[in-house]
Design a protein around this motif. Structure first.
Motif, PDB file in Angstrom:
ATOM      1  N   GLY A   1     -45.475 -67.367 -13.596  1.00 34.61           N
ATOM      2  CA  GLY A   1     -45.941 -67.974 -14.825  1.00 34.61           C
ATOM      3  C   GLY A   1     -45.259 -67.533 -16.101  1.00 34.61           C
ATOM      4  O   GLY A   1     -45.831 -67.661 -17.193  1.00 34.61           O
ATOM      5  N   PHE A   2     -44.040 -67.015 -16.021  1.00 32.82           N
ATOM      6  CA  PHE A   2     -43.317 -66.646 -17.231  1.00 32.82           C
ATOM      7  C   PHE A   2     -42.879 -67.905 -17.981  1.00 32.82           C
ATOM      8  O   PHE A   2     -42.506 -68.909 -17.369  1.00 32.82           O
ATOM      9  CB  PHE A   2     -42.078 -65.811 -16.891  1.00 32.82           C
ATOM     10  CG  PHE A   2     -42.347 -64.337 -16.775  1.00 32.82           C
ATOM     11  CD1 PHE A   2     -41.752 -63.431 -17.635  1.00 32.82           C
ATOM     12  CD2 PHE A   2     -43.207 -63.842 -15.796  1.00 32.82           C
ATOM     13  CE1 PHE A   2     -42.002 -62.068 -17.520  1.00 32.82           C
ATOM     14  CE2 PHE A   2     -43.464 -62.487 -15.669  1.00 32.82           C
ATOM     15  CZ  PHE A   2     -42.858 -61.597 -16.542  1.00 32.82           C
ATOM     16  N   ALA A   3     -42.883 -67.836 -19.295  1.00 32.97           N
ATOM     17  CA  ALA A   3     -42.406 -68.947 -20.111  1.00 32.97           C
ATOM     18  C   ALA A   3     -40.877 -68.995 -20.061  1.00 32.97           C
ATOM     19  O   ALA A   3     -40.207 -67.970 -19.855  1.00 32.97           O
ATOM     20  CB  ALA A   3     -42.869 -68.779 -21.556  1.00 32.97           C
ATOM     21  N   PHE A   4     -40.325 -70.191 -20.285  1.00 32.73           N
ATOM     22  CA  PHE A   4     -38.877 -70.346 -20.173  1.00 32.73           C
ATOM     23  C   PHE A   4     -38.125 -69.586 -21.269  1.00 32.73           C
ATOM     24  O   PHE A   4     -36.984 -69.176 -21.052  1.00 32.73           O
ATOM     25  CB  PHE A   4     -38.489 -71.823 -20.182  1.00 32.73           C
ATOM     26  CG  PHE A   4     -38.765 -72.514 -18.870  1.00 32.73           C
ATOM     27  CD1 PHE A   4     -38.122 -72.106 -17.712  1.00 32.73           C
ATOM     28  CD2 PHE A   4     -39.669 -73.553 -18.797  1.00 32.73           C
ATOM     29  CE1 PHE A   4     -38.376 -72.718 -16.494  1.00 32.73           C
ATOM     30  CE2 PHE A   4     -39.938 -74.177 -17.583  1.00 32.73           C
ATOM     31  CZ  PHE A   4     -39.282 -73.760 -16.423  1.00 32.73           C
ATOM     32  N   ASP A   5     -38.738 -69.380 -22.432  1.00 28.69           N
ATOM     33  CA  ASP A   5     -38.044 -68.600 -23.452  1.00 28.69           C
ATOM     34  C   ASP A   5     -37.926 -67.134 -23.032  1.00 28.69           C
ATOM     35  O   ASP A   5     -36.920 -66.461 -23.324  1.00 28.69           O
ATOM     36  CB  ASP A   5     -38.714 -68.733 -24.819  1.00 28.69           C
ATOM     37  CG  ASP A   5     -40.181 -68.330 -24.803  1.00 28.69           C
ATOM     38  OD1 ASP A   5     -40.748 -68.191 -23.704  1.00 28.69           O
ATOM     39  OD2 ASP A   5     -40.759 -68.151 -25.895  1.00 28.69           O
ATOM     40  N   GLU A   6     -38.946 -66.629 -22.295  1.00 31.88           N
ATOM     41  CA  GLU A   6     -38.864 -65.266 -21.764  1.00 31.88           C
ATOM     42  C   GLU A   6     -37.789 -65.167 -20.692  1.00 31.88           C
ATOM     43  O   GLU A   6     -37.023 -64.195 -20.639  1.00 31.88           O
ATOM     44  CB  GLU A   6     -40.209 -64.845 -21.180  1.00 31.88           C
ATOM     45  CG  GLU A   6     -41.351 -64.765 -22.179  1.00 31.88           C
ATOM     46  CD  GLU A   6     -42.683 -64.477 -21.504  1.00 31.88           C
ATOM     47  OE1 GLU A   6     -43.187 -63.352 -21.679  1.00 31.88           O
ATOM     48  OE2 GLU A   6     -43.204 -65.363 -20.794  1.00 31.88           O
ATOM     49  N   ILE A   7     -37.735 -66.166 -19.818  1.00 28.50           N
ATOM     50  CA  ILE A   7     -36.733 -66.177 -18.756  1.00 28.50           C
ATOM     51  C   ILE A   7     -35.334 -66.303 -19.350  1.00 28.50           C
ATOM     52  O   ILE A   7     -34.384 -65.651 -18.902  1.00 28.50           O
ATOM     53  CB  ILE A   7     -37.009 -67.332 -17.773  1.00 28.50           C
ATOM     54  CG1 ILE A   7     -38.362 -67.112 -17.090  1.00 28.50           C
ATOM     55  CG2 ILE A   7     -35.902 -67.447 -16.734  1.00 28.50           C
ATOM     56  CD1 ILE A   7     -38.858 -68.304 -16.281  1.00 28.50           C
ATOM     57  N   ALA A   8     -35.207 -67.112 -20.374  1.00 34.40           N
ATOM     58  CA  ALA A   8     -33.914 -67.294 -21.028  1.00 34.40           C
ATOM     59  C   ALA A   8     -33.406 -65.984 -21.613  1.00 34.40           C
ATOM     60  O   ALA A   8     -32.219 -65.655 -21.506  1.00 34.40           O
ATOM     61  CB  ALA A   8     -34.038 -68.349 -22.121  1.00 34.40           C
ATOM     62  N   SER A   9     -34.314 -65.225 -22.220  1.00 37.63           N
ATOM     63  CA  SER A   9     -33.921 -63.929 -22.777  1.00 37.63           C
ATOM     64  C   SER A   9     -33.453 -62.986 -21.679  1.00 37.63           C
ATOM     65  O   SER A   9     -32.481 -62.248 -21.850  1.00 37.63           O
ATOM     66  CB  SER A   9     -35.109 -63.328 -23.539  1.00 37.63           C
ATOM     67  OG  SER A   9     -34.807 -62.025 -23.983  1.00 37.63           O
ATOM     68  N   LEU A  10     -34.141 -63.035 -20.553  1.00 34.90           N
ATOM     69  CA  LEU A  10     -33.796 -62.163 -19.437  1.00 34.90           C
ATOM     70  C   LEU A  10     -32.413 -62.497 -18.882  1.00 34.90           C
ATOM     71  O   LEU A  10     -31.632 -61.622 -18.510  1.00 34.90           O
ATOM     72  CB  LEU A  10     -34.860 -62.318 -18.350  1.00 34.90           C
ATOM     73  CG  LEU A  10     -35.017 -61.240 -17.288  1.00 34.90           C
ATOM     74  CD1 LEU A  10     -36.403 -61.336 -16.654  1.00 34.90           C
ATOM     75  CD2 LEU A  10     -33.970 -61.395 -16.203  1.00 34.90           C
ATOM     76  N   MET A  11     -32.082 -63.822 -18.838  1.00 31.56           N
ATOM     77  CA  MET A  11     -30.825 -64.261 -18.243  1.00 31.56           C
ATOM     78  C   MET A  11     -29.716 -64.469 -19.266  1.00 31.56           C
ATOM     79  O   MET A  11     -28.606 -64.851 -18.910  1.00 31.56           O
ATOM     80  CB  MET A  11     -31.034 -65.558 -17.460  1.00 31.56           C
ATOM     81  CG  MET A  11     -31.932 -65.420 -16.260  1.00 31.56           C
ATOM     82  SD  MET A  11     -31.772 -66.829 -15.114  1.00 31.56           S
ATOM     83  CE  MET A  11     -32.215 -68.204 -16.169  1.00 31.56           C
ATOM     84  N   SER A  12     -30.028 -64.262 -20.553  1.00 31.96           N
ATOM     85  CA  SER A  12     -29.052 -64.477 -21.631  1.00 31.96           C
ATOM     86  C   SER A  12     -28.535 -65.916 -21.630  1.00 31.96           C
ATOM     87  O   SER A  12     -27.327 -66.178 -21.639  1.00 31.96           O
ATOM     88  CB  SER A  12     -27.876 -63.492 -21.504  1.00 31.96           C
ATOM     89  OG  SER A  12     -28.326 -62.172 -21.571  1.00 31.96           O
ATOM     90  N   CYS A  13     -29.483 -66.858 -21.585  1.00 30.50           N
ATOM     91  CA  CYS A  13     -29.132 -68.271 -21.663  1.00 30.50           C
ATOM     92  C   CYS A  13     -30.166 -68.966 -22.535  1.00 30.50           C
ATOM     93  O   CYS A  13     -31.090 -68.324 -23.055  1.00 30.50           O
ATOM     94  CB  CYS A  13     -29.081 -68.908 -20.270  1.00 30.50           C
ATOM     95  SG  CYS A  13     -30.690 -69.019 -19.439  1.00 30.50           S
ATOM     96  N   SER A  14     -30.038 -70.270 -22.717  1.00 29.93           N
ATOM     97  CA  SER A  14     -30.999 -71.012 -23.521  1.00 29.93           C
ATOM     98  C   SER A  14     -32.229 -71.355 -22.693  1.00 29.93           C
ATOM     99  O   SER A  14     -32.154 -71.426 -21.465  1.00 29.93           O
ATOM    100  CB  SER A  14     -30.372 -72.295 -24.047  1.00 29.93           C
ATOM    101  OG  SER A  14     -30.141 -73.200 -22.966  1.00 29.93           O
ATOM    102  N   PRO A  15     -33.392 -71.573 -23.339  1.00 30.54           N
ATOM    103  CA  PRO A  15     -34.571 -72.014 -22.599  1.00 30.54           C
ATOM    104  C   PRO A  15     -34.331 -73.300 -21.813  1.00 30.54           C
ATOM    105  O   PRO A  15     -34.857 -73.462 -20.709  1.00 30.54           O
ATOM    106  CB  PRO A  15     -35.626 -72.203 -23.698  1.00 30.54           C
ATOM    107  CG  PRO A  15     -35.211 -71.269 -24.780  1.00 30.54           C
ATOM    108  CD  PRO A  15     -33.707 -71.297 -24.765  1.00 30.54           C
ATOM    109  N   ALA A  16     -33.528 -74.198 -22.371  1.00 31.09           N
ATOM    110  CA  ALA A  16     -33.225 -75.447 -21.664  1.00 31.09           C
ATOM    111  C   ALA A  16     -32.456 -75.168 -20.375  1.00 31.09           C
ATOM    112  O   ALA A  16     -32.710 -75.787 -19.333  1.00 31.09           O
ATOM    113  CB  ALA A  16     -32.424 -76.380 -22.559  1.00 31.09           C
ATOM    114  N   ALA A  17     -31.519 -74.218 -20.427  1.00 34.89           N
ATOM    115  CA  ALA A  17     -30.757 -73.865 -19.222  1.00 34.89           C
ATOM    116  C   ALA A  17     -31.666 -73.203 -18.194  1.00 34.89           C
ATOM    117  O   ALA A  17     -31.550 -73.469 -16.990  1.00 34.89           O
ATOM    118  CB  ALA A  17     -29.603 -72.940 -19.587  1.00 34.89           C
ATOM    119  N   ALA A  18     -32.566 -72.346 -18.656  1.00 38.31           N
ATOM    120  CA  ALA A  18     -33.507 -71.698 -17.733  1.00 38.31           C
ATOM    121  C   ALA A  18     -34.384 -72.741 -17.056  1.00 38.31           C
ATOM    122  O   ALA A  18     -34.648 -72.668 -15.850  1.00 38.31           O
ATOM    123  CB  ALA A  18     -34.365 -70.680 -18.477  1.00 38.31           C
TER     124      ALA A  18
END
Length: 298
Positions: free
Chosen positions: A138-155
């Motif tokens: 249940g992580f939000a995509f902005d959190e995942i994006a930060s983790l992967m160093s990409c944009s929320p859209a890419a995540a």
């Protein structure tokens, strides 16, 4: 209570969730434990006062550790003709007659079957992380994006691609076996194998049954399909000593001969038929996975 003791207690409270994340990401219990331990070491080097959400911080650290491991694995790809024919991930094995302890229940929540772990293993590191963190935790995509160093859209796109592949593989979902019905189907399977009763095997095995076999180092994993093929493969099990276990929540069996382990098998039973068998036939690995759970005779 000093700061060190407080940190230790907070970390232990988060450990089951961290292990669950790492196991889904890596499909390996030792690698998952290493990722969690590295998070503990990182916590000791961090400034606790700068961490607003300790649970989220630890999960992010574990996620980055897992991403590093997955990318390292990706640089050493295995050439496998059948994408399903992959080394099987480490299963969580428990005694058949005892309920799983709380840590195992946390590790296997959301029906993390071997079939699903095999599908997850076919994803790219980014797809796997996005799917596990968003769809399972249940992580939000902005959190995942930060983790992967990409944009929320890419995540979001990584998670969407992973979701399609997971759904396309459609791992069977047998549900819990509270009545013991699935175990009785497995027992009937071995009774038919020992009797050489092909007619009974044909009734027990789904027409599209799949056997996934991991033979260990030196021999490529294999996938066998169909009743006839799997009935022939099963002949090797005649007369073996059988030790019932639970494998990732599924009815399983350890086979042995002369007090030595031969294989670890997990059965996916839907309705009254076996639709999938996952087998580890590396004797050393079977002994390691079942240590403290199965005591072999001899």
């Amino acid at each position: 209570m000093d700061d060190e003791e407080w940190l230790s207690r907070q970390f232990e409270a988060n450990r089951p969730r961290l292990r669950a994340v790492a196991y889904r990401m890596l499909g390996s219990l030792p690698d998952a434990e290493d990722a969690v331990q590295n998070a503990w070491l990182r916590l000791h080097r961090a400034d606790p006062d700068a961490i607003e959400n300790l649970g989220g911080w630890l999960t992010t650290v574990v996620g980055r550790e897992c991403l590093h491991v997955l990318r390292s694995r990706r640089r050493r790809p295995e050439r496998l003709v059948d994408p399903v024919a992959r080394p099987l991930p480490d299963p969580v094995v428990s005694a058949a007659e005892e309920p799983a302890d709380p840590e195992q229940e946390a590790l296997l929540a959301d029906s993390v079957s071997l079939a699903l772990l095999v599908v997850l293993d076919s994803l790219s590191p980014a797809e796997r992380l996005a799917f596990v963190f968003h769809d399972m935790f249940g992580f939000a995509f902005d959190e995942i994006a930060s983790l992967m160093s990409c944009s929320p859209a890419a995540a979001r796109q990584h998670a969407s691609r992973a979701r399609r592949r997971v759904r396309g593989a459609d791992p069977p979902a047998p549900g819990p076996d509270r009545s013991g019905r699935q175990r009785r189907v497995v027992d009937a399977f071995f009774a038919a194998v020992n009797a050489g009763d092909f007619a009974s095997l044909a009734r027990i095995l789904d027409p599209d049954v799949v056997l996934r076999a991991d033979y260990g180092p030196g021999r490529a994993p294999a996938v066998y399909r169909g009743v006839d093929t799997i009935a022939r493969q099963s002949r090797a099990g005649r007369g073996a000593d059988l030790y019932p276990v639970i494998v990732n929540g599924l009815p399983g069996v350890v086979t042995a001969r002369h007090g030595r382990p031969v294989s670890l098998l997990a059965f996916t039973v839907v309705g009254d038929r076996i639709v999938e068998i996952d087998g580890i036939r590396d004797r050393d690995r079977v002994r390691t996975l079942t240590a403290g759970i199965v005591e072999f005779d001899g």
